[in-house]
Design a protein around this motif. Structure first.
Motif, PDB file in Angstrom:
ATOM      1  N   ARG A 241      -9.661   2.204 -14.485  1.00 44.70           N
ATOM      2  CA  ARG A 241      -9.166   3.460 -15.056  1.00 44.70           C
ATOM      3  C   ARG A 241      -7.654   3.472 -14.989  1.00 44.70           C
ATOM      4  O   ARG A 241      -7.032   2.667 -14.287  1.00 44.70           O
ATOM      5  N   GLU A 242      -7.037   4.388 -15.717  1.00 38.61           N
ATOM      6  CA  GLU A 242      -5.586   4.520 -15.696  1.00 38.61           C
ATOM      7  C   GLU A 242      -5.138   5.217 -14.410  1.00 38.61           C
ATOM      8  O   GLU A 242      -5.853   6.064 -13.860  1.00 38.61           O
ATOM      9  N   LEU A 243      -3.961   4.870 -13.944  1.00 43.57           N
ATOM     10  CA  LEU A 243      -3.424   5.489 -12.738  1.00 43.57           C
ATOM     11  C   LEU A 243      -2.953   6.910 -13.026  1.00 43.57           C
ATOM     12  O   LEU A 243      -2.514   7.227 -14.127  1.00 43.57           O
ATOM     13  N   VAL A 244      -3.052   7.744 -12.004  1.00 38.18           N
ATOM     14  CA  VAL A 244      -2.498   9.102 -12.060  1.00 38.18           C
ATOM     15  C   VAL A 244      -1.525   9.248 -10.887  1.00 38.18           C
ATOM     16  O   VAL A 244      -1.514   8.433  -9.961  1.00 38.18           O
ATOM     17  N   ASP A 245      -0.701  10.293 -10.922  1.00 37.36           N
ATOM     18  CA  ASP A 245       0.331  10.469  -9.896  1.00 37.36           C
ATOM     19  C   ASP A 245      -0.245  10.500  -8.486  1.00 37.36           C
ATOM     20  O   ASP A 245       0.361   9.978  -7.538  1.00 37.36           O
ATOM     21  N   SER A 246      -1.422  11.095  -8.324  1.00 36.09           N
ATOM     22  CA  SER A 246      -2.006  11.206  -6.986  1.00 36.09           C
ATOM     23  C   SER A 246      -2.387   9.849  -6.397  1.00 36.09           C
ATOM     24  O   SER A 246      -2.495   9.706  -5.170  1.00 36.09           O
ATOM     25  N   ASP A 247      -2.563   8.836  -7.251  1.00 36.78           N
ATOM     26  CA  ASP A 247      -2.909   7.506  -6.748  1.00 36.78           C
ATOM     27  C   ASP A 247      -1.803   6.920  -5.875  1.00 36.78           C
ATOM     28  O   ASP A 247      -2.072   6.126  -4.972  1.00 36.78           O
ATOM     29  N   PHE A 248      -0.565   7.290  -6.160  1.00 35.14           N
ATOM     30  CA  PHE A 248       0.559   6.736  -5.409  1.00 35.14           C
ATOM     31  C   PHE A 248       0.678   7.347  -4.018  1.00 35.14           C
ATOM     32  O   PHE A 248       1.341   6.781  -3.149  1.00 35.14           O
ATOM     33  N   LYS A 249       0.046   8.484  -3.789  1.00 37.68           N
ATOM     34  CA  LYS A 249       0.093   9.155  -2.490  1.00 37.68           C
ATOM     35  C   LYS A 249      -1.227   9.048  -1.737  1.00 37.68           C
ATOM     36  O   LYS A 249      -1.335   9.521  -0.605  1.00 37.68           O
ATOM     37  N   ALA A 250      -2.235   8.430  -2.339  1.00 40.51           N
ATOM     38  CA  ALA A 250      -3.573   8.392  -1.755  1.00 40.51           C
ATOM     39  C   ALA A 250      -3.617   7.598  -0.457  1.00 40.51           C
ATOM     40  O   ALA A 250      -2.861   6.641  -0.256  1.00 40.51           O
ATOM     41  N   ALA A 251      -4.523   8.014   0.441  1.00 38.11           N
ATOM     42  CA  ALA A 251      -4.756   7.300   1.697  1.00 38.11           C
ATOM     43  C   ALA A 251      -6.233   7.459   2.047  1.00 38.11           C
ATOM     44  O   ALA A 251      -6.682   8.565   2.354  1.00 38.11           O
ATOM     45  N   HIS A 252      -7.001   6.381   1.958  1.00 36.74           N
ATOM     46  CA  HIS A 252      -8.432   6.419   2.215  1.00 36.74           C
ATOM     47  C   HIS A 252      -8.719   5.959   3.639  1.00 36.74           C
ATOM     48  O   HIS A 252      -8.248   4.898   4.065  1.00 36.74           O
ATOM     49  N   LYS A 253      -9.518   6.745   4.384  1.00 37.20           N
ATOM     50  CA  LYS A 253      -9.801   6.467   5.787  1.00 37.20           C
ATOM     51  C   LYS A 253     -11.207   5.884   5.964  1.00 37.20           C
ATOM     52  O   LYS A 253     -12.147   6.308   5.299  1.00 37.20           O
ATOM     53  N   PHE A 254     -11.313   4.932   6.890  1.00 37.69           N
ATOM     54  CA  PHE A 254     -12.596   4.325   7.240  1.00 37.69           C
ATOM     55  C   PHE A 254     -12.714   4.255   8.762  1.00 37.69           C
ATOM     56  O   PHE A 254     -11.729   3.984   9.450  1.00 37.69           O
ATOM     57  N   SER A 255     -13.909   4.485   9.276  1.00 39.26           N
ATOM     58  CA  SER A 255     -14.175   4.356  10.711  1.00 39.26           C
ATOM     59  C   SER A 255     -15.199   3.244  10.912  1.00 39.26           C
ATOM     60  O   SER A 255     -16.238   3.204  10.229  1.00 39.26           O
ATOM     61  N   PHE A 256     -14.935   2.336  11.849  1.00 41.14           N
ATOM     62  CA  PHE A 256     -15.815   1.196  12.109  1.00 41.14           C
ATOM     63  C   PHE A 256     -16.310   1.236  13.555  1.00 41.14           C
ATOM     64  O   PHE A 256     -15.571   1.632  14.466  1.00 41.14           O
ATOM     65  N   ASP A 257     -17.554   0.775  13.738  1.00 41.90           N
ATOM     66  CA  ASP A 257     -18.063   0.568  15.085  1.00 41.90           C
ATOM     67  C   ASP A 257     -19.054  -0.591  15.058  1.00 41.90           C
ATOM     68  O   ASP A 257     -19.277  -1.212  14.023  1.00 41.90           O
ATOM     69  N   ILE A 258     -19.646  -0.873  16.197  1.00 44.83           N
ATOM     70  CA  ILE A 258     -20.474  -2.068  16.336  1.00 44.83           C
ATOM     71  C   ILE A 258     -21.767  -2.005  15.533  1.00 44.83           C
ATOM     72  O   ILE A 258     -22.325  -3.031  15.141  1.00 44.83           O
ATOM     73  N   THR A 259     -22.271  -0.802  15.279  1.00 43.86           N
ATOM     74  CA  THR A 259     -23.556  -0.678  14.577  1.00 43.86           C
ATOM     75  C   THR A 259     -23.418  -0.425  13.088  1.00 43.86           C
ATOM     76  O   THR A 259     -24.328  -0.713  12.318  1.00 43.86           O
TER      77      THR A 259
ATOM     78  N   LEU B 226       8.072   2.499   1.894  1.00 43.83           N
ATOM     79  CA  LEU B 226       7.360   1.812   0.815  1.00 43.83           C
ATOM     80  C   LEU B 226       6.534   2.803   0.002  1.00 43.83           C
ATOM     81  O   LEU B 226       6.508   2.742  -1.230  1.00 43.83           O
ATOM     82  N   ARG B 227       5.885   3.729   0.670  1.00 49.06           N
ATOM     83  CA  ARG B 227       5.114   4.744  -0.053  1.00 49.06           C
ATOM     84  C   ARG B 227       6.041   5.624  -0.903  1.00 49.06           C
ATOM     85  O   ARG B 227       5.679   6.044  -2.000  1.00 49.06           O
ATOM     86  N   LYS B 228       7.233   5.885  -0.394  1.00 47.93           N
ATOM     87  CA  LYS B 228       8.191   6.726  -1.106  1.00 47.93           C
ATOM     88  C   LYS B 228       8.665   6.066  -2.400  1.00 47.93           C
ATOM     89  O   LYS B 228       8.825   6.726  -3.433  1.00 47.93           O
ATOM     90  N   ILE B 229       8.897   4.748  -2.346  1.00 48.40           N
ATOM     91  CA  ILE B 229       9.448   4.044  -3.516  1.00 48.40           C
ATOM     92  C   ILE B 229       8.365   3.359  -4.341  1.00 48.40           C
ATOM     93  O   ILE B 229       8.677   2.655  -5.305  1.00 48.40           O
TER      94      ILE B 229
END
Length: 422
Positions: free
Chosen positions: A36-54, A134-137
Motif C-alpha cells: 500500500r502507499e505510505l501515509v504520514d502516520s507511517d513515519f511515526k509508527a511504533a509497533h510493540k511485541f512481547s516475547f516469552d518462552i511459551t 533518525l525518526r525526526k528526519i
C-alpha cells in the motif's frame, strides 16, 4: 577472524538473540501484508511485541522474556525495496540461524556492530538520542533515497528497540555493510575533512593492517581517489547532493569511509569469517495442548536451550560468497565487483577498487556540539576542528573529498561543478 564469536557466555549473547528474534517476527508480519502507499502516520509508527518462552497468538516462543519495538516498519519496508533488498533474503541473512559475530566500535560512540551471517548487513546499537533524531528526519531521508537511488549515505533497513525485564532499552539500526564479503580490504580510512587530531599512529598501523586510518594518514601517504572523467562526475554530483541534505538537516561529524582493495595483491590475506551457530534441540518436547500445562512446557524448553551450546559450522558452510550480492549491482558505486573501480583519464580500470560510503549521519549540531566547538576553539583553529557548524562542516568535507580526486597525470587541480551548493 573478523569480530568476536558470541557464545552463551558472551555478555551480549542474550541481547543479540533477542534482536534477531524481534527482527524476524516484526519484518515477517509487515511483509505479509498487501502493498500500500505510505501515509504520514507511517513515519511515526511504533509497533510493540512481547516475547516469552511459551509464546502466544501474536508471537512465537522465544528463549528469553523480552519486549521488542519495531519503528516505522512500512517506511523501512519501502526503503529496502528501493535498495533492491529481497525480504526473504533479508530474513535468511539475519535470522535463519543464530550466527553472530561482534565488532566493537572503532570510534568514540561506544556502539557495537554485529555482522549478519553472510557479512552483508550490520546491526549497530545506537544511543537513544540518535534513535529520536533518525525518526525526526526519517521522512526527509526517505524522500532523498527515493530521488537518489545511488546515494553514498548509510543505507538504513530497519530501526528497532529491545528491552529485557528490569533491563535497559537498547536501540539499534540495520545497515548496509560497505565492505564486500569476497575481497580483502588492504587499507581503511575514515575521512572527515578535518586535520586536527585526525591521525592514527603509523607505528601502530604497521602492527595492525586492519586499523582504521584518518585524514592525516591519507594525506601523508599520498592517497587519492583515482577516477577518470566519467566516474569523477558521478562521484562528485552524488556527494554534492548527499552533503546538501546533511547540511539542510543540521547534521555534522559524518565521514567518508574508504576501503582500498589492490587488485595486484588480490586476496592473499584470506580475510574470512569464523561463524558459530546456536540452535536448541527441541525435537523431544511433546506438544501439550492443555493451557494449564504451559509452565511444564516452558520448563522443558528452558532445559533444552540450556543444554545446547553454540557449535562451529562445517567448512562448506563457513565460506563467504565469491561474488557481491545482487543488490550491490543495482548501485553505480557498488557495481564494480561490489565497489567502485578506479579509472584513468580514458576511463580504463586501474589497480584499485574503492568501497565508499558516508557514515555516522545521525549527529545533529546541538548544544553539546556547540560547547565542544567553543572548547576546542580555545586551543586549535576553529575552522579545522571536527565540531563545527553543519554549513561549514559540509563545505569543508566536500572540498576535501573533491580535492582528493586525482587526475592520471598526478594533478589534483580541478574546477568545481558550476551548480555546486556546498
Amino acid at each position: 577472524m573478523i569480530g568476536t564469536r558470541i557464545g552463551e557466555d558472551h555478555v551480549n549473547y542474550v541481547l543479540m538473540y533477542n534482536m534477531l528474534t524481534g527482527i524476524r517476527v516484526g519484518v515477517s508480519r509487515c511483509n505479509a501484508k498487501m502493498h500500500r502507499e505510505l501515509v504520514d502516520s507511517d513515519f511515526k509508527a511504533a509497533h510493540k511485541f512481547s516475547f516469552d518462552i511459551t509464546g502466544n497468538e501474536l508471537t512465537p516462543s522465544a528463549k528469553y522474556d523480552f519486549k521488542f519495538k519495531d519503528y516505522a516498519p512500512w517506511v523501512f519496508r519501502r526503503l529496502r525495496e528501493f535498495f533492491h533488498i529481497d525480504a526473504a533474503d533479508y530474513l535468511v541473512s539475519l535470522t535463519s540461524k543464530y550466527i553472530l559475530s561482534e565488532l566493537g566500535s572503532p570510534g568514540k560512540s561506544g556502539s557495537f556492530f554485529y555482522f549478519s551471517r553472510d557479512y552483508r548487513f550490520i546491526i549497530k546499537t545506537i544511543h537513544h538520542t540518535e534513535h529520536k533524531f533518525l525518526r525526526k528526519i526519517l521522512k526527509e531521508y526517505y524522500e532523498h533515497i527515493r530521488n537518489n537511488p545511488d546515494t553514498l549515505l548509510s543505507r538504513f533497513y530497519g530501526l528497532h528497540r529491545v528491552k529485557l525485564p528490569r533491563g535497559q532499552k537498547i536501540h539499534f539500526v540495520i545497515m548496509n555493510n560497505i565492505f564486500p564479503p569476497h575481497r580483502d580490504i588492504h587499507e581503511t580510512y575514515d575521512l572527515k575533512g578535518s586535520t586536527v587530531g585526525r591521525e592514527y599512529n603509523e607505528a601502530d598501523a604497521a602492527k595492525n593492517p586492519r586499523a582504521v586510518l584518518k585524514d592525516l594518514n591519507w594525506i601523508k601517504r599520498g592517497r587519492h581517489l583515482e577516477l577518470g572523467p566519467e566516474k569523477r562526475k558521478l562521484f562528485v554530483e552524488q556527494l554534492e547532493k548527499d552533503v546538501a541534505l546533511l547540511q539542510r538537516l543540521n547534521i555534522m561529524d559524518y565521514s567518508l569511509l574508504v576501503g582500498l582493495h589492490d587488485t595486484s595483491r588480490g586476496n592473499k590475506d584470506k580475510v574470512r569469517e569464523d561463524f558459530f551457530v546456536f540452535q536448541p534441540n527441541t525435537t523431544k518436547i511433546e506438544r501439550i495442548p492443555s493451557s494449564h500445562k504451559r509452565e511444564s512446557k516452558a520448563s522443558k524448553l528452558r532445559k533444552a536451550v540450556g543444554e545446547t551450546e553454540p557449535s562451529k559450522l562445517g567448512p562448506s558452510t563457513t565460506k563467504l560468497v565469491l561474488n557481491p550480492h545482487n543488490e550491490r549491482r543495482k548501485c553505480r558505486f557498488y557495481m564494480d565487483d561490489g565497489g567502485f573501480s578506479g579509472t584513468d583519464e580514458h576511463d580504463n580500470p586501474t589497480n584499485y577498487i574503492y568501497y565508499l560510503g558516508v557514515i555516522d549521519i545521525l549527529t545533529p549540531y546541538n548544544t553539546v556540539k556547540k560547547v565542544e566547538h567553543a572548547w576546542k576553539s580555545l586551543k586549535d583553529d576553529k575552522l579545522y576542528i571536527s565540531a563545527v557548524h553543519p554549513q561549514w562542516y559540509g563545505k569543508r568535507f566536500f572540498d576535501f573529498m573533491f580535492k582528493t580526486i586525482k587526475y592520471n597525470d598526478g594533478s589534483t587541480e580541478q574546477t568545481k561543478p558550476e551548480n555546486t551548493e556546498v
